[in-house]
Motif scaffolding. Structure first.
Motif, PDB file in Angstrom:
ATOM      1  N   ILE A   9      17.395  67.795 -65.590  1.00  0.00           N
ATOM      2  CA  ILE A   9      17.739  68.748 -66.642  1.00  0.00           C
ATOM      3  C   ILE A   9      16.993  68.384 -67.923  1.00  0.00           C
ATOM      4  O   ILE A   9      17.336  67.399 -68.585  1.00  0.00           O
ATOM      5  CB  ILE A   9      19.254  68.756 -66.921  1.00  0.00           C
ATOM      6  CG1 ILE A   9      20.049  68.958 -65.623  1.00  0.00           C
ATOM      7  CG2 ILE A   9      19.605  69.841 -67.944  1.00  0.00           C
ATOM      8  CD1 ILE A   9      21.550  68.841 -65.804  1.00  0.00           C
ATOM      9  N   PRO A  10      15.955  69.137 -68.302  1.00  0.00           N
ATOM     10  CA  PRO A  10      15.310  68.904 -69.606  1.00  0.00           C
ATOM     11  C   PRO A  10      16.189  69.454 -70.721  1.00  0.00           C
ATOM     12  O   PRO A  10      16.763  70.544 -70.592  1.00  0.00           O
ATOM     13  CB  PRO A  10      13.990  69.680 -69.485  1.00  0.00           C
ATOM     14  CG  PRO A  10      14.278  70.759 -68.491  1.00  0.00           C
ATOM     15  CD  PRO A  10      15.323  70.233 -67.545  1.00  0.00           C
ATOM     16  N   CYS A  37      19.496  63.759 -67.205  1.00  0.00           N
ATOM     17  CA  CYS A  37      19.317  64.563 -68.412  1.00  0.00           C
ATOM     18  C   CYS A  37      18.231  63.919 -69.265  1.00  0.00           C
ATOM     19  O   CYS A  37      18.413  62.805 -69.778  1.00  0.00           O
ATOM     20  CB  CYS A  37      20.617  64.644 -69.199  1.00  0.00           C
ATOM     21  SG  CYS A  37      21.965  65.473 -68.336  1.00  0.00           S
ATOM     22  N   VAL A  38      17.110  64.597 -69.415  1.00  0.00           N
ATOM     23  CA  VAL A  38      15.998  64.070 -70.196  1.00  0.00           C
ATOM     24  C   VAL A  38      16.003  64.748 -71.558  1.00  0.00           C
ATOM     25  O   VAL A  38      15.663  65.930 -71.684  1.00  0.00           O
ATOM     26  CB  VAL A  38      14.649  64.288 -69.483  1.00  0.00           C
ATOM     27  CG1 VAL A  38      13.524  63.648 -70.313  1.00  0.00           C
ATOM     28  CG2 VAL A  38      14.668  63.697 -68.082  1.00  0.00           C
ATOM     29  N   ASP A  39      16.404  63.991 -72.566  1.00  0.00           N
ATOM     30  CA  ASP A  39      16.483  64.501 -73.931  1.00  0.00           C
ATOM     31  C   ASP A  39      15.096  64.413 -74.560  1.00  0.00           C
ATOM     32  O   ASP A  39      14.585  63.329 -74.831  1.00  0.00           O
ATOM     33  CB  ASP A  39      17.487  63.673 -74.720  1.00  0.00           C
ATOM     34  CG  ASP A  39      17.672  64.162 -76.149  1.00  0.00           C
ATOM     35  OD1 ASP A  39      17.019  65.164 -76.525  1.00  0.00           O
ATOM     36  OD2 ASP A  39      18.453  63.542 -76.889  1.00  0.00           O
ATOM     37  N   ASP A  40      14.505  65.580 -74.808  1.00  0.00           N
ATOM     38  CA  ASP A  40      13.146  65.647 -75.347  1.00  0.00           C
ATOM     39  C   ASP A  40      13.155  65.621 -76.876  1.00  0.00           C
ATOM     40  O   ASP A  40      12.616  66.494 -77.537  1.00  0.00           O
ATOM     41  CB  ASP A  40      12.468  66.917 -74.823  1.00  0.00           C
ATOM     42  CG  ASP A  40      10.994  67.008 -75.193  1.00  0.00           C
ATOM     43  OD1 ASP A  40      10.314  65.964 -75.192  1.00  0.00           O
ATOM     44  OD2 ASP A  40      10.532  68.120 -75.502  1.00  0.00           O
ATOM     45  N   GLY A  41      13.808  64.592 -77.424  1.00  0.00           N
ATOM     46  CA  GLY A  41      13.816  64.434 -78.877  1.00  0.00           C
ATOM     47  C   GLY A  41      14.694  65.413 -79.618  1.00  0.00           C
ATOM     48  O   GLY A  41      14.353  65.840 -80.729  1.00  0.00           O
ATOM     49  N   SER A  42      15.837  65.770 -79.034  1.00  0.00           N
ATOM     50  CA  SER A  42      16.736  66.723 -79.696  1.00  0.00           C
ATOM     51  C   SER A  42      17.188  66.205 -81.062  1.00  0.00           C
ATOM     52  O   SER A  42      17.400  65.000 -81.251  1.00  0.00           O
ATOM     53  CB  SER A  42      17.968  66.981 -78.824  1.00  0.00           C
ATOM     54  OG  SER A  42      17.622  67.648 -77.635  1.00  0.00           O
ATOM     55  N   PHE A  87      16.001  68.840 -57.720  1.00  0.00           N
ATOM     56  CA  PHE A  87      16.383  70.201 -58.116  1.00  0.00           C
ATOM     57  C   PHE A  87      16.231  70.291 -59.631  1.00  0.00           C
ATOM     58  O   PHE A  87      16.813  69.489 -60.370  1.00  0.00           O
ATOM     59  CB  PHE A  87      17.832  70.487 -57.715  1.00  0.00           C
ATOM     60  CG  PHE A  87      18.286  71.898 -57.997  1.00  0.00           C
ATOM     61  CD1 PHE A  87      18.166  72.885 -57.024  1.00  0.00           C
ATOM     62  CD2 PHE A  87      18.834  72.239 -59.225  1.00  0.00           C
ATOM     63  CE1 PHE A  87      18.595  74.191 -57.280  1.00  0.00           C
ATOM     64  CE2 PHE A  87      19.260  73.528 -59.492  1.00  0.00           C
ATOM     65  CZ  PHE A  87      19.137  74.507 -58.515  1.00  0.00           C
ATOM     66  N   PHE A  88      15.454  71.266 -60.100  1.00  0.00           N
ATOM     67  CA  PHE A  88      15.247  71.456 -61.536  1.00  0.00           C
ATOM     68  C   PHE A  88      16.237  72.492 -62.068  1.00  0.00           C
ATOM     69  O   PHE A  88      16.363  73.588 -61.523  1.00  0.00           O
ATOM     70  CB  PHE A  88      13.813  71.913 -61.826  1.00  0.00           C
ATOM     71  CG  PHE A  88      12.770  70.891 -61.480  1.00  0.00           C
ATOM     72  CD1 PHE A  88      12.569  69.778 -62.280  1.00  0.00           C
ATOM     73  CD2 PHE A  88      11.987  71.042 -60.335  1.00  0.00           C
ATOM     74  CE1 PHE A  88      11.611  68.836 -61.955  1.00  0.00           C
ATOM     75  CE2 PHE A  88      11.029  70.105 -59.998  1.00  0.00           C
ATOM     76  CZ  PHE A  88      10.840  68.992 -60.822  1.00  0.00           C
ATOM     77  N   LEU A  89      16.915  72.112 -63.146  1.00  0.00           N
ATOM     78  CA  LEU A  89      17.903  72.989 -63.775  1.00  0.00           C
ATOM     79  C   LEU A  89      17.662  72.986 -65.276  1.00  0.00           C
ATOM     80  O   LEU A  89      17.649  71.922 -65.908  1.00  0.00           O
ATOM     81  CB  LEU A  89      19.315  72.476 -63.465  1.00  0.00           C
ATOM     82  CG  LEU A  89      20.487  73.112 -64.210  1.00  0.00           C
ATOM     83  CD1 LEU A  89      20.601  74.599 -63.899  1.00  0.00           C
ATOM     84  CD2 LEU A  89      21.790  72.393 -63.848  1.00  0.00           C
ATOM     85  N   ASP A  90      17.447  74.152 -65.873  1.00  0.00           N
ATOM     86  CA  ASP A  90      17.287  74.232 -67.322  1.00  0.00           C
ATOM     87  C   ASP A  90      18.651  74.035 -67.989  1.00  0.00           C
ATOM     88  O   ASP A  90      19.678  74.531 -67.497  1.00  0.00           O
ATOM     89  CB  ASP A  90      16.692  75.574 -67.732  1.00  0.00           C
ATOM     90  CG  ASP A  90      15.205  75.671 -67.394  1.00  0.00           C
ATOM     91  OD1 ASP A  90      14.612  74.639 -67.022  1.00  0.00           O
ATOM     92  OD2 ASP A  90      14.647  76.778 -67.504  1.00  0.00           O
ATOM     93  N   GLY A  91      18.653  73.350 -69.118  1.00  0.00           N
ATOM     94  CA  GLY A  91      19.901  72.955 -69.752  1.00  0.00           C
ATOM     95  C   GLY A  91      20.726  74.071 -70.343  1.00  0.00           C
ATOM     96  O   GLY A  91      21.886  73.849 -70.719  1.00  0.00           O
TER      97      GLY A  91
END
Length: 309
Positions: A9-10, A37-42, A87-91
């Protein structure tokens, strides 16, 4: 033993949606999950929400990276994943509660490298599930995934992919549009067997400000760069159908973006990008007999004669 599914989950500034997304994952009827859960610099409260969920359920893994875009986040997820399937899931999206169970059932029964489900476009976060019991899986191919119906191949979500296959390919980083469709093309170029069910197991939430709905920006032009890279990679591919698709896609995007950006502040950049890319792949396009001669001649006039200087 049940196979483990790594759900990637990006996450970027989606504090209003990530809780609903995670709740839909944690309520799955299939429980052998690794939730990355990959937090892209939120910069909002997304990280705190994820960490709160992680304290309650050890299957959730929180990974932080400096802001680098959704492709980099998904690649980080692939590097982190230890499951048998990905499995890719958008957040900001969410799942039918039987989604993973049904897809794993299909994967085990067919031994396919990729199992796809249909998806439903929703405008609320409380779509009501109905039990799925009569589902079946049908083998499909590249043409069906990318040219028919809602073109399931254009997105990376709603697909269960064998981890060993998923990790052979990487998302194009620095690309804001089209990167997920290119990823699936490259998966299929690995000769992956694919089965599909028509059951809509994925809820695609359309929110204000999403990348697909936002106004014209420089980032939207990066879809041309995505297909440019795809053509480069597939130049020597033995799969002529996939190679031809990439060429047709890049030339469609060139024509579409030139028209779309005409009269805007980005018109000079669009013209420059399209000119360079069109000329770069023109020879390959002109010699591809899977593309009609009429279309090839049209593009020759447009990208060779029009930009004669």
């Amino acid at each position: 033993m049940q196979p483990t599914v790594s759900i990637i989950i990006p996450v970027y500034n989606i504090e209003n949606y990530i809780a609903n997304c995670l709740e839909s994952v944690l309520s799955q009827s299939y429980t052998q999950l690794e939730i990355i859960c990959v937090d892209d610099g939120s910069k909002d409260g997304s990280a705190d929400i994820i960490k709160s969920f992680a304290k309650k359920d050890g299957r959730i893994i929180y990974v932080r990276q400096d802001n680098a875009g959704v492709s980099a986040a998904r690649n980080k997820g692939l590097d982190t994943a230890t499951g048998d399937y990905v499995f890719f899931l958008d957040g900001d999206d969410y799942l039918h509660r039987q989604a993973i169970e049904i897809l794993v059932d299909g994967a085990v029964k067919t031994s396919a490298q990729m199992i796809c489900s249909d998806y439903t476009v929703v405008k609320s976060l409380d779509e009501k599930d109905t039990d799925c019991s009569d589902y079946k899986f049908v083998q499909t191919d590249f043409e069906a995934l990318f040219t028919q119906g809602n073109k399931l191949g254009k997105c990376c979500f709603a697909k269960l992919i064998k981890a060993e296959t998923a990790k052979k390919v990487r998302f194009f980083e620095g690309i804001a549009m089209g990167e997920d469709g290119c990823y699936i093309v490259l998966i299929l170029n690995e000769n992956a067997d694919v089965f599909v069910t028509d059951k809509p197991l994925y809820y695609y939430y359309v929110r204000q400000g999403s990348a697909t709905k936002s106004e014209l920006t420089e980032k939207k032009l990066t879809i041309v760069n995505a297909y440019d890279k795809l053509c480069d990679i597939l130049a020597d591919s033995p799969n002529k159908h996939i190679r031809s698709f990439a060429l047709r896609a890049v030339f469609y995007q060139l024509n579409h973006k030139r028209r779309l950006y005409k009269g805007t502040a980005y018109e000079p950049l669009a013209e420059k990008t399209c000119k360079q890319t069109g000329r770069k792949h023109l020879k390959a396009f002109m010699t591809d007999k899977n593309i009609s001669i009429t279309v090839r001649l049209m593009h020759f006039i447009r990208f060779r004669l029009r930009f004669i200087k």
